[in-house]
Each structure stands twice: as structure tokens, then as C-alpha cells.
Write a protein that holds these residues in place. Structure first.
Motif, PDB file in Angstrom:
ATOM      1  N   LYS A 198       0.853  -1.188   0.000  1.00  0.00           N
ATOM      2  CA  LYS A 198       0.000   0.000   0.000  1.00  0.00           C
ATOM      3  C   LYS A 198       0.886   1.233   0.000  1.00  0.00           C
ATOM      4  O   LYS A 198       1.876   1.304   0.757  1.00  0.00           O
ATOM      5  CB  LYS A 198      -0.889   0.049   1.250  1.00  0.00           C
ATOM      6  N   VAL A 234       3.056   0.713   3.252  1.00  0.00           N
ATOM      7  CA  VAL A 234       2.866  -0.503   4.041  1.00  0.00           C
ATOM      8  C   VAL A 234       3.518  -1.633   3.263  1.00  0.00           C
ATOM      9  O   VAL A 234       3.288  -1.771   2.049  1.00  0.00           O
ATOM     10  CB  VAL A 234       1.377  -0.810   4.273  1.00  0.00           C
ATOM     11  N   GLU A 236       4.525  -5.912   3.177  1.00  0.00           N
ATOM     12  CA  GLU A 236       4.069  -7.195   3.699  1.00  0.00           C
ATOM     13  C   GLU A 236       5.098  -8.253   3.314  1.00  0.00           C
ATOM     14  O   GLU A 236       5.557  -8.292   2.167  1.00  0.00           O
ATOM     15  CB  GLU A 236       2.714  -7.534   3.072  1.00  0.00           C
ATOM     16  N   GLU A 242       4.716  -4.005   7.973  1.00  0.00           N
ATOM     17  CA  GLU A 242       5.356  -2.833   8.571  1.00  0.00           C
ATOM     18  C   GLU A 242       4.940  -1.603   7.772  1.00  0.00           C
ATOM     19  O   GLU A 242       4.576  -1.704   6.599  1.00  0.00           O
ATOM     20  CB  GLU A 242       6.886  -2.964   8.545  1.00  0.00           C
ATOM     21  N   GLU A 243       4.994  -0.461   8.423  1.00  0.00           N
ATOM     22  CA  GLU A 243       4.618   0.792   7.768  1.00  0.00           C
ATOM     23  C   GLU A 243       5.613   1.871   8.151  1.00  0.00           C
ATOM     24  O   GLU A 243       6.117   1.890   9.274  1.00  0.00           O
ATOM     25  CB  GLU A 243       3.218   1.219   8.239  1.00  0.00           C
TER      26      GLU A 243
END
Lengths: 522, 442
Positions: A198, A234, A236, A242-243
Motif C-alpha cells: 500500500k 505498508v 508485507e 510494517e509501515e
């Protein structure tokens, strides 16, 4: 129905000053008191006869301002000022691959302030009609209780320098021209690493026009551009997420934007997110912290900067009250607050009281030499204002605030600093910080860093609050590098319920006495 | 601006939007008047009085969306603003998930008297505010026998607010509310240059619900005194009690993770946890929008949907995601509401003092200072202040310490909820006791 947050109403506490000033990154007057400041203040003066002010288009002329200042001083008072502001903010957002959200906010209003000693009467109006301005002035006047004083017979226009030269003002840039730059950052972030799932990109631009007119007959105008950009990513990987984010903030126009700048924004945000897969919270406890250059200036902002703001000192509640002239740091430490750095986020041509800004030295070779002043505190201490009187907008009276706060270069080689640490933390990026002014304890939240083991960088660490006692940390600064960098991010400082943009910077610095809020099994 | 002018303005904005080519639009007009008096060290320090008014419009134009606000309410300026934004919206990418709520969601607003507007706000005398602020300072100073107080700032204020909301598909509502607040901060001398501060505050919809001035003043001094001589406790895993009025500083990350935006953007540690147990049996919280005199009481949400009571957590199980119309559509779910109202927790049997009396060794957290939480993973690290407790008694105050952990773990450690809900905020959390949490100090 609520405003845009779940804090439905501000608590009353938000209106009080002392505790919990903090920072979020990311996203001549009164001649009677002997102050050396010039009574009419806004120097240097323009030689040419003044053109009409920006606010003439709203029906505000000098005769009206003089009358309203007279009404503000109708019950006495030593000083009054009017702060007119017209601000246009545009905000664009990219989410799920498309620039599909636009927001705009227009603010128009005038704050009226009356000072009687260190007492303040304040009111604002969002209607600039003569009747509404008079009503606000009468409200602010209640702070005083003496014979009335007339408004100034004539005004002198100040002509401040320009620290934010721009090529392309935002009012000349249509929304569609900005869109490709958000797409650019999005593409760069997504292409950087296939684990990025994202991406969001936010770009805002602001043009704020302000005019300060005071009862000593000074008028000064300022045109303040600003732009900020954020990219959040973001990532994955094998069921873990994690962001992280990256940002910049500048007093620039559309010329700030280029493919290169936005590619770097997107790639940096992506890099800062994926590195977190290798990171874990650090072990808990107290050990040496090496601060990376740039954003680590948040340490100065929290641990010292707020404590040097003169409102806390005139009230006697700062941990630095009464310490001017004393040694507060090793002699290789010099700290300044600078409103004059071209195009920096915290720079100002004039402050929100119309005073000239400067490069104000706070700590010189380890000695505390002065505070950050607004007009009230400058008068209290009998010194010249430093141009630190700032406000969020016309809805608030000004208080002393930082601009761009940074530490000058020291004598040490950054590599030598790292080598000197057997076990510690190398702190690189942060998300926010806070300080308790009187108690002196401050904190800042580490987002990206590394363990230091035997003088070398070890595994990455993340998500730990670092906490310490400001005066002790400053006294015990162990080494200061020769690699000063100003942070480029979009820092915003909160105090007294007011938010203002600030800048910060630091060379590589080694500190002790900081407790790291990690976990035992980190 | 009276209510009729507010309605006219909202109606005009909607008409302008339609005339400029918007298929749908929603407008809110808000007005609030706020008076605050701050009294410091024996005299008036600041008096602030303000009336703020604004128009905000959400525009739905050819499948595209924007939302904007202005305080420049001159008729020509409003028309130009709305037309300009309709034009700008056309240049955005289309977004099939943007639409107004289903009009059925506007109907059936509660008819109950929510008691969020106290008529007394219209008759507060300016002198009464000054007198209250002065008494508040005097209440703190009354306990200062030895001159240890450095400075006292007391604040008294009141706000009255109103909004009018309308949309092209039938939303039409108005609401008024009031709030009254008192706050006080006291700084006291301590070793070296330290001047620890203590604060006390209260907010209420009705003036009559505020606690006594004397009690509030004494509390602020007691809190400042309590922090004198603070030091760090050793790093370790401790039993922890968090005082009611600061629980929300930790819990806000837990509730924040229920937001549709974070869930859809894959940045919530509670994604996929609807119906799953993430906390202990004692974690039971309901969002109650109709609680009389609640600080987060409202009959409508910010999209105009009527509000209703929602279970948020039940015995540790996630019961509700907060989904507004947009993120619900993106997630392929039915909207609930985008925001919570009064958060009402299960009530326990004891208050914080009783919990401490029963503690062998632990930390009593009375304030947080800085810190943050990773919304994606749930890791958090927050600065804390409070007291080190041994054998049921306070051993010494602590500061410069952190509380760290993960939200998916710490709420399972919740072993007791207090009987002392905090009423000066929307989150009416009681004091909470956790069996084990990581605290770092020396």
C-alpha cells in the motif's frame, strides 16, 4: 456529527500552556518600560510611499485600522495589535493508485490583542466588516482598566527582507498540474520493493497573507508560501506487515516539485518501511545514544528548545529559569534558533507580532546566552524581541515559539564518534517528541535506528521511546560531529493548543543519560 | 449567525454545488463561541473570547470527490468557493466508492433528550469567570505553607456550539451543545532546577456537573507535590496500574486500530480480528452515543447517519469495526459509523487507590509523556510518570521511564478494571490494572 477527529471537543486543558509541549514530524513597543526595542518596531522602513495593502480588497484601510486600534485601547492598555490573515490551503491525496481526493481550506479573519503589562486581552473575528472588528476590539479591551488611548494618527510600513523567494506561487498552479507528481512518488515506492502493498501520497500547498498593525503606528505585511509532501508505505512479508513514511516541508512554490524529488520521496518511504522487517525493538535500559545528523534535531527541540522559550522563563517555571550566563553544556556545544534560513520550514520574514526575525544564539560555547522572546517576555526581561512571537492563526494570541533550531558543528569526526561506543543505539529517524517544561524530562520516539556493538552498526531497531532529563543530557553531551544537516521533513510543533511549522537540525552527537523504552527480549 | 442564517448558508452552498454540476453534495455550517479566562499568580493573565464560523462542503462530481471548508462567508466568496471546488473536483481520478450514505441511515434519530446543551451558558457573567479562576488559584495556594509553589495558572471557560447539516439526498439536521471547563496547573520547587508540574482539570456539558473549585485546586497541588524527588525505578517487568484519566493515552491506539481507513490500508494490527479475542475477559467496552450529558454524545455522526449503541469489545473479543460509507464500500462491508462516541467500560469494584493497596511490587502510572505506537504491528513505547509501589504503599515517585509492549499482548494482561470512570472525556475509562508489563528505567 463531529469534526475530523475523534477528539470531539477540545478539553479545557488544551488552552493552557505549561505541560506537554511537543513536536509532531510527519505527517518597539512599550517605550515606557525601558526595553531597548524601538517603539514603532517594524524596521527597516520602506522608502517609497506604500501601496495599498493586500487586505484593502476586504475593505480594510488605514483609517479603519486606526479606529479599531483606538477602540481596543478604549479602556487603556499599553499596546494593541491587529493580526489579519487570509490563508488558502490545498491538499491532494493519492490512495490505492489514484489521485482521487482533494481538500481545500480557506481561513479569513483578524485577531485583536491588547496588552497591559504581561496581561493579554484577545478576541478574533472572521467577519472583517467595521462593525465586527469594533466588536472584537471592545472585547479584547476588557483586560485594561484606565483612561482610553487613541489609535495611531499615521502608520509607517515595514519592509522586511524575503527569506522565501519563490518562482511559481501556488495561486497560479491548477490542481491538474500537481497530480503527476503524486503518481511519480507512488510509482517509485511501488517499484522499489515488491513487498510494498500500500502506498499513500499527500501533497499540500499553502499561501498565507498576513498583516500586523499596531498601536505604535507600525504596519507590516508578509506573504508566506509553504508546501509539504508525505509518502506512507505498508510492506508485507511472510504474513508480517510494517509501515513507515517520509516527508518534506519547505517554504517554496511549485518549483519545489520535480520527478527526481518525488522519486526520492517514494523510494525513501519504501526503504524505511522494508528495513523494519529486519528490526526489532531494542533492549530496555539506559545506554549511550548516537544521534544521526538531521532529524535528530528533535532532541534539541524537546530537551532544550522549549525550555528556552521565554514565556516559561518569565513565569519561572522552566527548568532553565534564571540560568542565563551559566554553563549548561560542554564548550563545543553551540545552539541557535534561526528564522532566516532561505526557504526552510521554520523561517519567517517577520514573526506574527511583526518583529524582524534573526539567527538567535541560545547556547554559545556551552553557555546559555539568551531565550526566545515575544513582545511580552522581551519587555519583562528588558531585552530586544528576537522575532519568536508566533501563532497558529488569527484565532490565537502569539507566544514564544521556535523557528529552525539546530546545533552548530563540533570538533569530532562522525566515524570516530561511532567507534567510541561499545554498546549503544544509533538513532536515525523519529516520529514525535514531547517535554515537560518544569520537570525537564523529555522524550522522542525512535522509528528507525541500529544497535551499536563494538563501535560498529549492528541490527536495525525500531519503535522505542527515548527519554531523559534535558539539562543533564545537554551537560553530558559527549561528542559533537562536524557534519551538521538540517532536517528536510515537515515538522510541526504544538504548544498552548497552537500548531506552527518548525525546522531542526543536528550534527552527529553522542549523548548519555537516555533511557530506552524497549523490551527485555529485544 | 443565528440558526436560520446557518440553514440559509448550508442550503445556498448545496444549490451552488448543484448549479455548478455536482450530482451530490453535503454541507455543514458550524458556529462556536468560546470564552476562556486564565488567571496566573494573583492576577488576570489572558482573556480570550472568540466566535468561529465555517462552511464545509463534500462534493460528488461525475464520480469524483472533494471536501473543503472556508471561514470566508461573504455571499460572493461562498459562491466562488463552491464553484471553484466543483471545477477542481472534475480533474481528479474517479472513485467508484465515493457516494453519500444510504438515505435510510438518516432516519430515526433518537428523540430522547440528550442533555448536551446547558441553557446556563447564555447567562455566565464575565465577573463570575474571573472570580472562579481566582478562587481556583487560591484553592491551590491554600496548601502552600512553605512557599514551594513557583507558579499557578488557573483556567475557566465555556463554549457553546451549533451545527446545521444538509445533503442532496435528504439529510437535514441541527444540533447544539455546550461545554464548561476548569483547569489548573501548579509548578513546585524541587531539587536542583526541577519544577515538577501537577495539573487537574474537568470538563462537562453542564456547568452544574463540574467538581468543586476547592477540590480541583487542592488536587493540582497534590499532584505536583507527588512528583517531587522523582527518580527512575530499575528496568523490569512489573504489575502496573494506570490511572483513569490517562488510560485513553494507551487505549487510543487500540480503538484507532478499529478504523476502516487503517483496516483497508493494511495498517491495523486488528485486521482480520473481528470476532477474535485480543484481550482478557475484562475488556468490555461499548460506544454509547446517547449517554445523557456525555462529552461525545450526538444523535448523528459526521456523515449524518443516525447513531446507535455499539459493542466495541465484549469479554476481550472485537465486536465492531468503525466503517464510514467510503471505507465500508472499499472493504465490501456495510457501514457502521466512522467514529466512536462515549466509550463506556465495564465497571469494577475498586478504585486506583484500593488497587495499589493490594499490590506487592509495581508501578502506578499517573501520566504519560511522549511515545507512540506502531499501528501496523501494535508495538508501543510510551513515557510514563507515576509511583513505584512496594507492599501496598507508595515507595517513591518515578519519571524518565517508559512502558513498552504490544497491544495484542498487553490487553490480555488486564486483570482488573476500576469503579472510577473518567467523565471529563469521551473515553470514560476507569483505572486499569495489568498483571505484567515491561517498564524501562535504569
Amino acid at each position: 456529527m463531529r469534526d475530523d477527529s475523534n477528539q470531539r471537543r477540545l478539553t479545557r486543558r488544551d488552552f493552557l500552556a505549561a505541560a506537554g509541549s511537543g513536536l509532531v514530524l510527519g505527517p518597539a513597543f512599550l517605550a515606557s518600560c525601558g526595553a531597548p526595542a524601538e517603539p514603532t518596531a517594524f524596521v527597516p522602513r520602506a522608502a517609497a510611499p506604500p501601496a495599498a495593502t493586500y487586505f484593502a480588497r476586504f475593505g480594510v484601510d488605514e483609517a479603519l485600522m486606526s479606529r479599531v486600534l483606538g477602540e481596543a485601547l478604549a479602556r487603556g492598555g499599553e499596546y494593541a495589535d491587529l493580526y489579519f490573515q487570509h490563508e488558502v490551503v490545498n491538499y491532494l491525496a493519492l490512495e490505492d493508485g489514484a489521485v482521487n481526493q482533494a481538500y481545500a481550506r480557506i481561513k479569513l479573519g483578524c485577531g485583536v490583542r491588547v496588552l497591559q503589562g504581561d496581561q493579554t486581552g484577545f478576541a478574533f473575528t472572521e467577519d472583517l466588516s467595521p462593525e465586527a472588528l469594533s466588536s472584537a476590539a471592545r472585547t479584547a479591551a476588557v483586560v485594561a482598566n484606565a483612561a482610553g488611548v487613541p489609535g495611531p494618527a499615521a502608520f509607517a510600513r515595514g519592509a522586511p527582507p524575503n527569506y522565501y523567494m519563490i518562482d511559481q506561487p501556488w495561486s497560479s498552479v491548477s490542481l491538474d498540474r500537481k497530480i503527476p507528481f503524486l503518481d511519480r512518488a507512488n510509482a517509485a515506492a511501488a517499484a522499489f520493493d515488491k513487498r510494498i502493498v500500500k502506498v499513500r501520497v499527500f501533497v499540500s500547498d499553502t499561501e498565507s497573507r498576513v498583516l500586523v498593525a499596531n498601536s505604535a503606528g507600525g504596519i507590516v505585511e508578509d506573504f508566506r508560501p509553504m508546501t509539504t509532501a508525505y509518502c506512507t508505505c505498508v510492506a508485507e512479508d511472510k504474513g508480517r506487515r510494517e509501515e513507515n513514511y517520509h516527508s518534506f516541508g519547505k517554504r517554496r512554490g511549485f518549483e519545489q516539485y520535480s520527478d527526481a524529488v518525488m522519486t526520492e520521496l517514494g523510494e525513501t518511504a519504501a526503504r524505511k518501511a522494508v528495513v523494519l522487517f529486519e528490526a526489532a525493538p531494542p533492549p530496555a535500559g539506559e545506554y549511550p545514544v548516537v544521534l544521526a545528523p538531521g532529524l535528530s534535531g528533535i532532541l534539541l527541540h524537546e530537551a532544550m528548545g522549549h525550555g528556552f522559550e521565554a514565556d516559561f522563563n518569565r513565569k519561572g517555571i522552566s527548568v532553565y529559569s534564571g540560568r542565563v550566563g551559566q554553563k549548561v553544556a560542554p564548550e563545543f556545544v553551540t545552539i541557535v534558533d534561526d528564522g532566516t534560513v532561505p526557504n526552510e520550514r521554520g523561517s519567517l520574514n517577520v514573526d506574527d507580532e511583526g518583529q524582524a526575525t534573526a539567527r538567535t544564539v541560545l547556547v554559545e560555547n556551552g553557555v546559555l546566552v539568551g531565550y526566545l522572546h515575544d513582545l511580552i517576555s522581551a519587555r519583562h526581561f528588558g531585552v530586544a524581541p528576537t522575532g519568536n512571537g508566533r501563532r497558529d492563526c488569527y484565532m490565537f494570541p502569539p507566544v514564544p515559539r521556535m523557528r529552525n533550531t539546530y546545533m552548530l558543528n563540533g570538533p569530532h569526526d562522525p566515524a570516530e564518534i561511532l567507534r567510541s561506543v561499545k554498546k549503544g543505539i544509533y538513532a536515525e529517524t523519529f516520529s514525535n517528541g514531547q517535554v515537560n517544561i518544569g520537570a525537564g524530562d523529555f522524550s522522542f520516539y525512535l522509528k528507525n535506528g541500529y544497535l551499536i556493538e563494538d563501535g560498529k552498526l549492528g541490527r536495525p531497531v525500531k519503535d522505542a521511546n527515548l527519554i531523559g532529563f534535558g539539562p543533564k543530557v545537554l551537560e553530558q553531551v559527549q561528542m559533537v560531529g562536524n557534519d551538521l544537516a538540517l532536517d528536510r521533513g515537515a515538522g510541526t510543533c504544538g504548544k498552548d493548543g497552537q500548531r506552527v511549522p518548525v525546522g531542526m537540525g543536528l550534527p552527529t552527537v553522542k549523548c548519555g543519560g537516555i533511557s530506552v523504552g524497549g523490551v527485555n527480549d529485544g | 449567525m443565528d440558526e436560520r442564517s446557518m440553514r440559509d448558508l448550508a442550503g445556498r452552498a448545496i444549490s451552488e454545488a448543484r448549479a455548478a454540476g455536482a450530482q451530490d453534495a453535503r454541507a455543514f455550517v458550524t458556529r462556536s463561541r468560546d470564552v476562556t479566562v486564565e488567571w496566573r499568580d494573583g492576577k488576570l493573565d489572558r482573556i480570550r473570547e472568540s466566535t468561529a464560523q465555517s462552511l464545509s462542503v463534500s462534493l460528488y462530481v461525475d464520480g469524483r470527490f472533494s471536501a473543503s471548508g472556508t471561514s470566508d462567508l461573504r455571499p460572493d466568496a461562498v459562491a466562488q468557493f463552491v464553484r471553484g471546488m466543483v471545477g477542481a473536483t472534475r480533474t481528479l481520478a474517479p472513485d467508484p466508492h465515493r457516494h453519500l450514505p444510504d438515505p435510510a441511515r438518516y432516519a430515526g434519530a433518537t428523540q430522547a433528550d440528550l442533555q448536551i446543551s446547558d441553557p446556563a451558558v447564555a447567562t455566565v457573567a464575565p465577573d463570575a469567570r474571573l472570580a472562579d479562576a481566582r478562587r481556583l488559584e487560591e484553592a491551590a495556594r491554600a496548601g502552600d505553607g512553605d512557599g514551594r509553589i513557583v507558579s499557578v495558572t488557573a483556567g475557566v471557560g465555556d463554549t457553546e456550539a451549533a451545527w446545521v447539516g444538509m445533503s442532496t439526498n435528504g439529510f437535514d439536521a441541527t444540533e447544539r451543545s455546550t461545554s464548561f471547563g476548569r483547569s489548573i496547573e501548579v509548578a513546585v520547587r524541587d531539587a536542583g532546577d526541577r519544577k515538577p508540574e501537577g495539573y487537574a482539570y474537568a470538563d462537562a456539558c453542564f456547568a452544574a456537573d463540574l467538581p468543586s473549585i476547592e477540590a480541583l485546586g487542592a488536587e493540582a497541588l497534590r499532584r505536583a507535590d507527588g512528583q517531587r524527588g522523582s527518580k527512575q525505578a530499575p528496568t523490569g517487568s512489573y504489575e502496573v496500574v494506570i490511572e483513569n484519566r490517562v488510560v485513553s493515552r494507551l487505549a487510543r491506539y487500540l480503538f484507532g486500530a478499529l478504523a476502516g481507513e487503517d483496516l483497508q490500508q493494511k495498517s491495523s494490527f486488528l485486521e482480520g480480528k473481528l470476532g477474535a479475542r485480543i484481550g482478557s475477559e475484562l475488556l468490555t467496552v461499548t460506544s454509547d452515543p446517547h449517554l445523557p450529558r456525555g462529552l461525545a454524545t450526538s444523535a448523528w455522526d459526521s456523515e449524518g447517519m443516525v447513531t446507535s449503541k455499539l459493542p466495541v469489545f465484549e469479554k476481550g473479543v472485537v465486536k465492531t469495526y468503525f466503517l464510514d460509507t467510503y471505507y465500508a464500500s472499499k472493504l465490501g462491508a456495510q457501514p457502521t459509523t466512522g467514529e466512536w462516541n462515549n466509550l463506556v467500560w465495564t465497571k469494577g469494584k475498586r478504585d486506583a487507590a484500593a488497587m495499589i493497596a493490594g499490590m506487592k511490587k509495581g508501578i502506578f502510572v499517573t501520566d504519560f509523556t511522549g511515545g507512540n505506537s506502531n499501528g501496523t504491528t501494535g508495538d508501543f513505547s510510551l513515557g510514563i510518570k507515576g509511583f513505584y509501589v512496594e507492599k501496598g504503599a507508595i515507595a517513591h515517585p518515578v519519571s524518565e521511564m517508559n512502558l513498552a509492549g504490544n497491544h495484542l499482548e498487553i490487553w490480555k494482561q488486564l486483570v482488573e478494571v476500576g469503579n472510577d470512570p473518567w467523565t471529563s472525556a469521551g473515553n470514560r475509562a476507569p483505572s486499569l490494572r495489568f498483571k505484567k508489563a515491561q517498564c524501562s528505567g535504569t
